[in-house]
Motif scaffolding. Structure first.
Motif, PDB file in Angstrom:
ATOM      1  N   LYS A 121      58.745  33.833   9.190  1.00 59.11           N
ATOM      2  CA  LYS A 121      58.296  32.443   8.999  1.00 59.11           C
ATOM      3  C   LYS A 121      59.649  31.718   9.299  1.00 59.11           C
ATOM      4  N   HIS A 122      59.281  30.724  10.145  1.00 55.31           N
ATOM      5  CA  HIS A 122      60.492  29.850  10.810  1.00 55.31           C
ATOM      6  C   HIS A 122      60.165  28.298  10.640  1.00 55.31           C
ATOM      7  N   SER A 170      64.461  35.171   7.308  1.00 52.53           N
ATOM      8  CA  SER A 170      63.167  34.709   7.773  1.00 52.53           C
ATOM      9  C   SER A 170      62.285  35.869   8.293  1.00 52.53           C
ATOM     10  N   LYS A 194      56.249  24.797   9.684  1.00 51.88           N
ATOM     11  CA  LYS A 194      56.473  26.137   9.951  1.00 51.88           C
ATOM     12  C   LYS A 194      55.523  26.981  10.413  1.00 51.88           C
ATOM     13  N   SER A 212      54.540  30.971  11.271  1.00 48.03           N
ATOM     14  CA  SER A 212      54.580  32.172  10.678  1.00 48.03           C
ATOM     15  C   SER A 212      53.880  33.309  11.386  1.00 48.03           C
TER      16      SER A 212
END
Length: 238
Positions: free
Chosen positions: A113-114, A74, A122, A124
């Motif tokens: 990014k998660h 990530s 998401k 970011s």
């Protein structure tokens, strides 16, 4: 009903923020990502900008090498640079007279990014450092440095059940710029706040298109200077 609510809310936000902007420009961009290996890719950004209210244009090209940070899935780090050219027509009656600024810009960034708890959502973010080198038509050459931080959210709309990787998403982001041009007596510190929201369409594994409206607030002056930015982007991934 959900789609109608989303459209009405988007239109209300769009017209309420554009009413306060003082200048406008359109930004046409192409982002291209080439994956060499699981640990290396090259990202290139081509862009053309037309300032509607300033008789001004810009062309830019930027590329960087990107690799995962500590084998993370990530977090990535990128190192690269690019070239910017701005030119404008200061005297409207003299058609062949232009002022121009060339800029070489180096940059290093950390990007993440998660996924969040909600499916399709998401977050970011990106922290970027830039070193800038200018030369101008009036021979006033100088250098500068800048830090940029961006945070945003991307949500894939669940109401569109496309096949073969096709999807529709909405996004919202905010980016803060802080910098200094060393040889000029200009504002030091926070210089720009760039808020954006938009929508996009992932066509498949390799192509994506999106449209973003950006409200850019120039913080270098004692008064607020807002700009409308309409950004159209084509993205390719190979």
């Amino acid at each position: 009903m959900r789609i109608q609510l989303f459209l009405y809310t988007s239109l209300f936000l769009f017209f309420s923020v554009t009413a306060s902007a003082q200048t406008s420009r359109i930004w046409l961009r192409h982002f291209d990502r080439h994956t060499v290996s699981p640990r290396l890719s090259f990202n290139t950004d081509y862009a053309y900008v037309n300032y509607f209210d300033k008789h001004q244009k810009r062309f830019q090209i930027r590329t960087k090498a990107v690799t995962p940070l500590f084998n993370s899935k990530s977090l990535t780090v990128g190192v690269g640079g690019g070239f910017w050219k701005d030119w404008k027509q200061p005297v409207e009656s003299i058609r062949d007279q232009f002022e121009w600024v060339n800029e070489v810009r180096l940059n290093q960034d950390l990007t993440g990014k998660h996924p969040l708890g909600l499916s399709g959502l998401k977050v970011s973010y990106r922290l970027r450092f830039e070193e800038r080198y200018f030369w101008r038509s009036d021979a006033s050459n100088d250098t500068g440095a800048r830090v940029r931080y961006l945070a945003g959210f991307n949500y894939e709309l669940p109401w569109f059940n496309f096949q073969k990787g096709k999807k529709v998403f909405v996004m919202v982001a905010n980016e803060i710029f802080s910098g200094k041009v060393f040889n000029r007596q200009e504002h030091t510190g926070f210089e720009t706040n760039r808020f954006s929201f938009g929508t996009g369409y992932v066509i498949g594994a390799h192509w994506q298109i999106d449209f973003t409206y950006i409200l850019e607030d120039n913080l270098k002056y004692s008064y607020r200077l807002y700009e409308n930015v309409y950004q159209f982007v084509v993205r390719s991934r190979f």
